[in-house]
Design a protein around this motif. Structure first.
Motif, PDB file in Angstrom:
ATOM      1  N   LYS A  47       0.836  -1.209   0.000  1.00  0.00           N
ATOM      2  CA  LYS A  47       0.000   0.000   0.000  1.00  0.00           C
ATOM      3  C   LYS A  47       0.867   1.255   0.000  1.00  0.00           C
ATOM      4  N   MET A  48       1.952   1.206   0.765  1.00  0.00           N
ATOM      5  CA  MET A  48       2.860   2.349   0.811  1.00  0.00           C
ATOM      6  C   MET A  48       3.546   2.562  -0.529  1.00  0.00           C
ATOM      7  N   LEU A  49       3.819   1.465  -1.236  1.00  0.00           N
ATOM      8  CA  LEU A  49       4.423   1.593  -2.564  1.00  0.00           C
ATOM      9  C   LEU A  49       3.504   2.351  -3.505  1.00  0.00           C
ATOM     10  N   VAL A  50       2.217   1.975  -3.511  1.00  0.00           N
ATOM     11  CA  VAL A  50       1.249   2.656  -4.373  1.00  0.00           C
ATOM     12  C   VAL A  50       1.115   4.114  -3.967  1.00  0.00           C
ATOM     13  N   PHE A  51       1.061   4.357  -2.655  1.00  0.00           N
ATOM     14  CA  PHE A  51       0.918   5.728  -2.151  1.00  0.00           C
ATOM     15  C   PHE A  51       2.133   6.579  -2.529  1.00  0.00           C
ATOM     16  N   LYS A  52       3.335   6.051  -2.338  1.00  0.00           N
ATOM     17  CA  LYS A  52       4.554   6.817  -2.643  1.00  0.00           C
ATOM     18  C   LYS A  52       4.673   7.088  -4.146  1.00  0.00           C
ATOM     19  N   ALA A  53       4.352   6.090  -4.956  1.00  0.00           N
ATOM     20  CA  ALA A  53       4.422   6.285  -6.411  1.00  0.00           C
ATOM     21  C   ALA A  53       3.435   7.367  -6.855  1.00  0.00           C
ATOM     22  N   SER A  54       2.248   7.345  -6.269  1.00  0.00           N
ATOM     23  CA  SER A  54       1.244   8.361  -6.611  1.00  0.00           C
ATOM     24  C   SER A  54       1.698   9.741  -6.164  1.00  0.00           C
ATOM     25  N   LEU A  55       2.221   9.827  -4.929  1.00  0.00           N
ATOM     26  CA  LEU A  55       2.651  11.114  -4.393  1.00  0.00           C
ATOM     27  C   LEU A  55       3.800  11.699  -5.200  1.00  0.00           C
ATOM     28  N   ILE A  56       4.773  10.880  -5.535  1.00  0.00           N
ATOM     29  CA  ILE A  56       5.921  11.363  -6.323  1.00  0.00           C
ATOM     30  C   ILE A  56       5.451  11.868  -7.686  1.00  0.00           C
ATOM     31  N   THR A  57       4.556  11.107  -8.312  1.00  0.00           N
ATOM     32  CA  THR A  57       4.033  11.520  -9.625  1.00  0.00           C
ATOM     33  C   THR A  57       3.302  12.856  -9.528  1.00  0.00           C
ATOM     34  N   ILE A  58       2.460  13.003  -8.497  1.00  0.00           N
ATOM     35  CA  ILE A  58       1.701  14.249  -8.320  1.00  0.00           C
ATOM     36  C   ILE A  58       2.649  15.422  -8.061  1.00  0.00           C
ATOM     37  N   LEU A  59       3.656  15.214  -7.231  1.00  0.00           N
ATOM     38  CA  LEU A  59       4.603  16.285  -6.925  1.00  0.00           C
ATOM     39  C   LEU A  59       5.380  16.725  -8.162  1.00  0.00           C
ATOM     40  N   ILE A  60       5.790  15.776  -8.977  1.00  0.00           N
ATOM     41  CA  ILE A  60       6.527  16.124 -10.208  1.00  0.00           C
ATOM     42  C   ILE A  60       5.639  16.940 -11.135  1.00  0.00           C
ATOM     43  N   TYR A  61       4.402  16.472 -11.316  1.00  0.00           N
ATOM     44  CA  TYR A  61       3.472  17.225 -12.170  1.00  0.00           C
ATOM     45  C   TYR A  61       3.201  18.607 -11.585  1.00  0.00           C
ATOM     46  N   ALA A 110       4.348   6.815 -18.273  1.00  0.00           N
ATOM     47  CA  ALA A 110       3.604   5.584 -18.550  1.00  0.00           C
ATOM     48  C   ALA A 110       4.558   4.408 -18.777  1.00  0.00           C
ATOM     49  N   ILE A 111       5.657   4.659 -19.468  1.00  0.00           N
ATOM     50  CA  ILE A 111       6.639   3.594 -19.717  1.00  0.00           C
ATOM     51  C   ILE A 111       7.336   3.186 -18.417  1.00  0.00           C
ATOM     52  N   VAL A 112       7.741   4.189 -17.622  1.00  0.00           N
ATOM     53  CA  VAL A 112       8.427   3.898 -16.353  1.00  0.00           C
ATOM     54  C   VAL A 112       7.523   3.095 -15.419  1.00  0.00           C
ATOM     55  N   LEU A 113       6.276   3.501 -15.293  1.00  0.00           N
ATOM     56  CA  LEU A 113       5.345   2.796 -14.408  1.00  0.00           C
ATOM     57  C   LEU A 113       5.016   1.403 -14.938  1.00  0.00           C
ATOM     58  N   SER A 114       5.046   1.236 -16.246  1.00  0.00           N
ATOM     59  CA  SER A 114       4.858  -0.105 -16.827  1.00  0.00           C
ATOM     60  C   SER A 114       6.015  -1.017 -16.446  1.00  0.00           C
ATOM     61  N   LEU A 115       7.226  -0.476 -16.390  1.00  0.00           N
ATOM     62  CA  LEU A 115       8.393  -1.258 -15.961  1.00  0.00           C
ATOM     63  C   LEU A 115       8.236  -1.688 -14.503  1.00  0.00           C
ATOM     64  N   VAL A 116       7.735  -0.757 -13.672  1.00  0.00           N
ATOM     65  CA  VAL A 116       7.510  -1.095 -12.258  1.00  0.00           C
ATOM     66  C   VAL A 116       6.465  -2.204 -12.147  1.00  0.00           C
ATOM     67  N   ALA A 117       5.358  -2.077 -12.896  1.00  0.00           N
ATOM     68  CA  ALA A 117       4.306  -3.092 -12.858  1.00  0.00           C
ATOM     69  C   ALA A 117       4.826  -4.442 -13.343  1.00  0.00           C
ATOM     70  N   VAL A 157      -4.687   2.697 -10.082  1.00  0.00           N
ATOM     71  CA  VAL A 157      -4.433   3.959  -9.376  1.00  0.00           C
ATOM     72  C   VAL A 157      -3.596   4.900 -10.227  1.00  0.00           C
ATOM     73  N   MET A 158      -2.555   4.381 -10.839  1.00  0.00           N
ATOM     74  CA  MET A 158      -1.662   5.242 -11.626  1.00  0.00           C
ATOM     75  C   MET A 158      -2.328   5.737 -12.901  1.00  0.00           C
ATOM     76  N   LEU A 159      -3.276   4.947 -13.440  1.00  0.00           N
ATOM     77  CA  LEU A 159      -4.034   5.430 -14.595  1.00  0.00           C
ATOM     78  C   LEU A 159      -4.777   6.706 -14.232  1.00  0.00           C
ATOM     79  N   TRP A 160      -5.444   6.696 -13.056  1.00  0.00           N
ATOM     80  CA  TRP A 160      -6.179   7.884 -12.633  1.00  0.00           C
ATOM     81  C   TRP A 160      -5.240   9.021 -12.237  1.00  0.00           C
ATOM     82  N   VAL A 161      -4.173   8.704 -11.544  1.00  0.00           N
ATOM     83  CA  VAL A 161      -3.238   9.754 -11.097  1.00  0.00           C
ATOM     84  C   VAL A 161      -2.588  10.445 -12.286  1.00  0.00           C
ATOM     85  N   VAL A 162      -2.004   9.672 -13.187  1.00  0.00           N
ATOM     86  CA  VAL A 162      -1.321  10.258 -14.343  1.00  0.00           C
ATOM     87  C   VAL A 162      -2.319  10.960 -15.261  1.00  0.00           C
ATOM     88  N   GLY A 163      -3.457  10.313 -15.498  1.00  0.00           N
ATOM     89  CA  GLY A 163      -4.457  10.920 -16.377  1.00  0.00           C
ATOM     90  C   GLY A 163      -4.973  12.244 -15.846  1.00  0.00           C
TER      91      GLY A 163
END
Length: 369
Positions: free
Chosen positions: A14-28, A321-328, A346-352
């Motif tokens: 759960k923390m992995l998903v949360f951190k990935a989402s947070l990092i993506t949001i912060l970068i954007y 999208a490519i980087v997150l696909s590598l993680v998945a 989750v990342m589909l909604w966050v990135v989109g």
């Protein structure tokens, strides 16, 4: 949709998903803040430049401020006005526009003054000049010309295709400086209701007279080397801005399609390697092609503007999208399928959503309306 799977995930997952989402949001967020601030500054700078250009006392940034006229008692005051009939060419890429307009001169005194005879369109070329009317009498002197001219203008392309511009005609008498002739702007100046410019709407008109200094003696042996000449310059302006967002969406249509193609890869199982990575890869080349297409509409410039910002957002989204696909794919190989499903959705909604917000805020900050 994610309830049972999310509840079944281990805390670290759960923390992995949360951190990935947070990092993506912060970068954007950082990217959006940077580009939005840049567009706001560009819009403010453009408006300030237009105000200064049409002020009788202010100088544009980077230009010599208007200098006071030299003392003289022998000059003739000439009222000058313009009526724009049409703008037949406007090319941002070629840094030019052409127009047909009427210009008239009213003055009292010497009937032989002929202020229109040595008329000069600064930063332009007069293709045709026709004297339509002239008379001299007790009520004064009058000349009316019809001018066809090509004007050089280096457009501010930082907010294309949501920008506004000011089209200016600068008129001087090439023979008589301000010690002999000084213009006064005629409030009767106007723009034809027939004047249309494809993709733009007319938002205003104005005219002003300003001193214009030439820091040269033109090689004359009769003048000192540091001689300066000040001429009376009449400036007429047509203010224009984009009609709506139609051209904007038309320009970036293929880029937006490429982004949607890249985001759709989150809906494909990481085990299907070819389509999972093939979609964003194809989208990347489509986005690059769109960047070249859009750049072909603009003159060669080292400046970074709205076109580059939106293109970079698109390329970055595809890259993410490519980087997150590598993680998945990594966690799928470790047989953590529930994590992969949750992560992808989750990342589909966050990135989109981040990409959507970026493509709303940045153009809104750039829009001249």
């Amino acid at each position: 949709m994610l309830g049972p799977r999310w509840q079944g995930l281990a805390f670290e997952n759960k923390m992995l998903v949360f951190k990935a989402s947070l990092i993506t949001i912060l970068i954007y967020a950082l990217i959006i803040y940077f580009f939005a601030s840049m567009m706001n500054q560009s819009r403010s700078r453009s408006n300030e430049t237009h105000i200064a250009r049409m002020s009788p006392t202010l100088g544009e940034p980077g230009h010599t401020p208007p200098e006071p006229y030299p003392s003289s008692e022998n000059y003739v005051t000439v009222k000058v006005g313009t009526y724009f009939d049409n703008v037949d060419v406007l090319s941002i890429k070629d840094s030019m526009w052409s127009t047909n307009f009427y210009v008239w001169f009213n003055w009292k005194g010497d009937a032989k003054l002929d202020p229109g005879g040595k008329l000069v369109v600064v930063d332009g070329t007069i293709n045709k000049k026709e004297l339509l009317e002239e008379y001299h009498g007790d009520n004064g002197n009058y000349q009316k010309y019809r001018i066809s001219a090509k004007i050089i203008k280096f457009f501010d392309t930082s907010r294309v295709p949501l920008e506004n511009h000011m089209l200016n005609v600068y008129i001087e008498n090439g023979e008589m400086d301000s010690t002999k002739l000084r213009f006064v702007a005629d409030e009767a100046s106007n723009i034809s209701s027939r004047l249309k410019i494809s993709g733009f709407k007319i938002t205003g008109k104005s005219n002003v007279v300003k001193p214009h200094t030439y820091k040269t003696n033109y090689g004359s042996p009769n003048l000192p080397a540091d001689s300066r000449s000040i001429y009376s310059q009449y400036i007429a302006a047509i203010e224009i801005s984009r009609i709506n967002y139609g051209f904007y969406f038309k320009v970036f249509l293929s880029l937006f399609a490429a982004i949607l193609l890249a985001l759709s890869s989150f809906c494909i199982n990481p085990a299907d390697v070819a389509p999972r990575f093939g979609l964003p890869t194809s989208a990347y080349f489509g986005a690059v092609a769109n960047t070249y297409l859009v750049s072909s509409l603009l003159p060669a410039s080292g400046s970074f503007g709205l076109v580059d910002s939106i293109s970079l957002i698109g390329l970055f989204t595809i890259f993410i999208a490519i980087v997150l696909s590598l993680v998945a794919a990594y966690y799928h190989r470790n047989d953590n399928k529930d994590l992969v499903v949750v992560f992808d959705k989750v990342m589909l909604w966050v990135v989109g959503l981040c990409c959507l917000v970026a493509n709303i805020i940045i153009p809104w900050c750039a829009n001249s309306v």
